[in-house]
Enzyme design. Structure first.
Site, PDB file in Angstrom:
ATOM      1  N   CYS A  73       2.130   4.055  -2.915  1.00  0.00           N
ATOM      2  CA  CYS A  73       1.484   3.211  -1.672  1.00  0.00           C
ATOM      3  C   CYS A  73       2.769   2.505  -1.213  1.00  0.00           C
ATOM      4  CB  CYS A  73       0.482   2.120  -2.201  1.00  0.00           C
ATOM      5  SG  CYS A  73      -0.513   1.366  -0.800  1.00  0.00           S
ATOM      6  N   HIS A  74       2.666   1.209  -1.354  1.00  0.00           N
ATOM      7  CA  HIS A  74       3.935   0.074  -0.712  1.00  0.00           C
ATOM      8  C   HIS A  74       5.100   0.139  -1.561  1.00  0.00           C
ATOM      9  CE1 HIS A  74       0.593  -1.033   1.809  1.00  0.00           C
ATOM     10  NE2 HIS A  74       1.758  -1.469   2.818  1.00  0.00           N
TER      11      HIS A  74
END
Length: 170
Positions: A103-104
């Site tokens: 994800c991030h």
């Protein structure tokens, strides 16, 4: 059995921490959580998971670990503001140790200037950031680069992420 460093702080994406840790543990690997303060409780952004941090970034050396795990959520963005976490992450990339970012999670690797020339993925909102960092960005559920870096986009990708991460460890 591998020793995996997991860098995190509050507002991590709950399942992006819990599901990989479960998958790693089932294979006999040991995950150590690292934040600014040992013993601190951090909570996921969904409020479903609370984790007591094992150790402080000041008390660990990257040489003591076989792999790095960076769960997503807002946690990686907070960590990349601290040079200690940036240098810690950079060590794993430079030494070609396994790195797992979902994800991030790649945000920390962007700040470590460790992604240029790599093929990777991440959450759609950081795709442009990754491209500016010199990444060959792929919108795919899991991307394995150089038999070292495993990246995924979002919680739906966790089964593929966990499978590929464990493959590198076993």
């Amino acid at each position: 059995m591998s020793k995996i460093a997991c860098v995190m702080t509050s507002l991590f994406e709950d399942v992006e921490y819990t599901q990989p840790v479960d998958a790693f543990s089932k294979e006999g690997h040991e995950v150590t959580t690292i934040e600014w303060e040992a013993g601190k409780e951090v909570t996921g952004k969904q409020g479903q998971t609370t984790v007591t941090i094992d150790t402080s970034i000041d008390d660990v050396k990257p040489e003591d670990f076989d792999a790095l795990f960076i769960p997503g959520g807002f946690s990686p963005d907070q960590l990349r503001g601290d040079e200690k976490f940036v240098k810690f992450a950079k060590h794993f990339m430079d030494e070609k140790k396994p790195v797992f970012a979902i994800c991030h999670g790649p945000q920390l690797l962007i700040t470590a200037k460790s992604l240029e020339g790599r093929t990777a993925t991440g959450f759609k909102s950081i795709a442009v950031d990754m491209e500016y960092a010199g990444v060959n960005f792929k919108d795919e559920e899991v991307v394995v680069c150089g038999n070292q870096l495993v990246t995924s986009r979002q919680p739906d990708d966790l089964p593929a992420f966990n499978k590929e991460a464990n493959k590198l460890l076993n």
